[in-house]
Design an enzyme around this catalytic site. Structure first.
Site, mmCIF file in Angstrom:
data_model
loop_
_atom_site.group_PDB
_atom_site.id
_atom_site.type_symbol
_atom_site.label_atom_id
_atom_site.label_comp_id
_atom_site.label_asym_id
_atom_site.label_seq_id
_atom_site.Cartn_x
_atom_site.Cartn_y
_atom_site.Cartn_z
ATOM 1 N N ASP A 148 40.059 31.940 39.760
ATOM 2 C CA ASP A 148 39.023 33.131 39.436
ATOM 3 C C ASP A 148 39.000 33.251 37.792
ATOM 4 O O ASP A 148 38.556 34.576 37.341
ATOM 5 C CB ASP A 148 39.232 34.361 40.101
ATOM 6 N N ARG A 220 37.366 36.916 33.543
ATOM 7 C CA ARG A 220 37.727 37.028 35.230
ATOM 8 C C ARG A 220 36.437 37.068 35.916
ATOM 9 O O ARG A 220 35.573 37.918 35.502
ATOM 10 C CB ARG A 220 38.406 38.251 35.157
ATOM 11 N N ASP A 225 38.546 37.120 44.322
ATOM 12 C CA ASP A 225 39.870 36.941 44.173
ATOM 13 C C ASP A 225 40.254 35.772 44.837
ATOM 14 O O ASP A 225 40.086 35.480 45.930
ATOM 15 C CB ASP A 225 40.741 38.082 44.552
ATOM 16 N N GLU A 228 46.519 32.890 44.739
ATOM 17 C CA GLU A 228 47.369 32.597 43.443
ATOM 18 C C GLU A 228 48.065 31.156 43.617
ATOM 19 O O GLU A 228 47.863 30.486 44.484
ATOM 20 C CB GLU A 228 48.468 33.520 43.420
ATOM 21 N N ARG A 262 41.015 41.104 29.956
ATOM 22 C CA ARG A 262 40.095 39.852 30.068
ATOM 23 C C ARG A 262 38.718 40.585 30.284
ATOM 24 O O ARG A 262 38.282 41.330 30.965
ATOM 25 C CB ARG A 262 40.640 39.207 31.626
#
Length: 336
Positions: A148, A220, A225, A228, A262
């Protein structure tokens, strides 16, 4: 002029060069130089000599422009280059467009296209809450950080960027180009580092043989989302984003900045909405805490029903929960 303009100008209130061109003042911008010239005009009634190289109007006419701009500035002082450009266009709307464009070019100010469009056209062009848009240079693989986030570069020749490039960066870019032409890389390399530390980058020799100075933005993706990197599907999510944007120029609608600095925006490759594709492919979650768009919820629902991407797992962990667990784990270790 008033104290507000004197304060805004600060060190930029130094005199012009003997040739009438703007004196190079490290760190100043076109906005600073315009403020300085307005201050000087109020005190001397003289317009900058260098302006005649950009417009063919008589000095008397130029003085009339500055008088009107000065009055408008006092009534509603702009706080940045874009606002100053809009003030000039509105104040001089009865003048020839070529003259207005020449005046803006003299200060390196962006031509505010939005002021020439009807409100309904702007509303159709941008979703609600969008502040502005920009177009990037081609994205390379290293620029995709995760599922993302992307690092992008925007050509400083674009109207929005040209008005805010620090003069120190412009000077370093020119000097680096000259040093490279002499093959003096001992001088060119430190200048490259100086430019990059200021948030810019020089791309060498485009098709026209010119260097391209570009400003770096970390984007971003708004409303989504991704897992990770160390989470299940984190690598796959990054790969999915990479497949969508690598080698392409992006159109980004900007909503603002997040707490990490961001730029938060909607990302498009031509007519393809990147967040939509990622949601439909199941590589990102709808980040409802920051974005309530119903279409995002619907696209996620479709992917979940089809059990694609992260939804192939029966109970995928939300990225924000994963991050919270890691933060709490670090805190426990720290205070144990």
């Amino acid at each position: 002029m008033g104290n507000a303009l004197r304060y805004l100008c600060g060190d930029c209130l130094s005199p012009q060069t003997s040739e009438g061109a703007h004196e190079v003042i490290p760190g100043s911008t076109g906005f600073d130089l315009l403020a300085r010239d307005l201050f000087q005009f109020e005190n001397t009634a003289q317009v900058p000599e260098g302006l005649s190289q950009h417009v063919d109007a008589l000095k008397k006419t130029q003085a009339t422009w500055y008088k009107k701009i000065l009055a408008a500035w006092k009534e509603d002082p702009p706080s940045n280059a874009e606002q100053a450009a809009i003030l000039i266009v509105r104040t001089l709307q009865k003048q020839q467009k070529v003259h207005v464009q020449g005046l803006l070019a003299f200060y390196g100010l962006p031509y505010p296209i939005a002021t020439t469009q009807a409100p309904e056209d702007t509303a159709q062009k941008w979703p609600q809450e969008v502040k502005y848009e920009f177009h990037t240079l081609q994205v390379d693989a290293r620029a995709v950080l995760d599922g993302d986030s992307i690092n992008v570069y925007v050509d400083t020749k674009s109207p929005r960027e040209s008005a805010v490039v620090p003069i120190s960066v412009q000077e370093a870019t020119i000097e680096r180009h000259e040093a490279r032409a002499r093959k003096d890389y001992a001088r060119a390399d430190p200048l490259k580092e100086q430019i990059e530390s200021a948030g810019y980058r020089v791309f060498d020799a485009n098709r026209n043989g010119d260097d391209v100075l570009a400003r770096k933005y970390r984007i971003r993706l708004r409303g989504v989302d991704a897992p990770e990197g160390k989470q299940p599907y984190g690598k796959e999510a990054r790969e999915a984003l990479l497949n969508l944007v690598e080698g392409k120029c992006l159109r980004i609608l900007v909503y603002g900045e997040d707490r990490y600095g961001r730029t938060v925006g909607d990302v498009y490759t031509r007519d393809v909405f990147v967040q939509e594709v990622l949601l439909k492919q199941g590589w990102v979650w709808h980040y409802t805490h920051y974005d309530k768009r119903p279409e995002f919820a619907e696209w996620q629902k479709q992917a979940r029903a089809a059990r694609v991407g992260i939804w192939a797992s029966s109970n995928p962990q939300k990225p924000w929960d994963w991050r919270k667990e890691r933060r709490e784990g670090i805190a426990i270790e720290t205070f144990a």
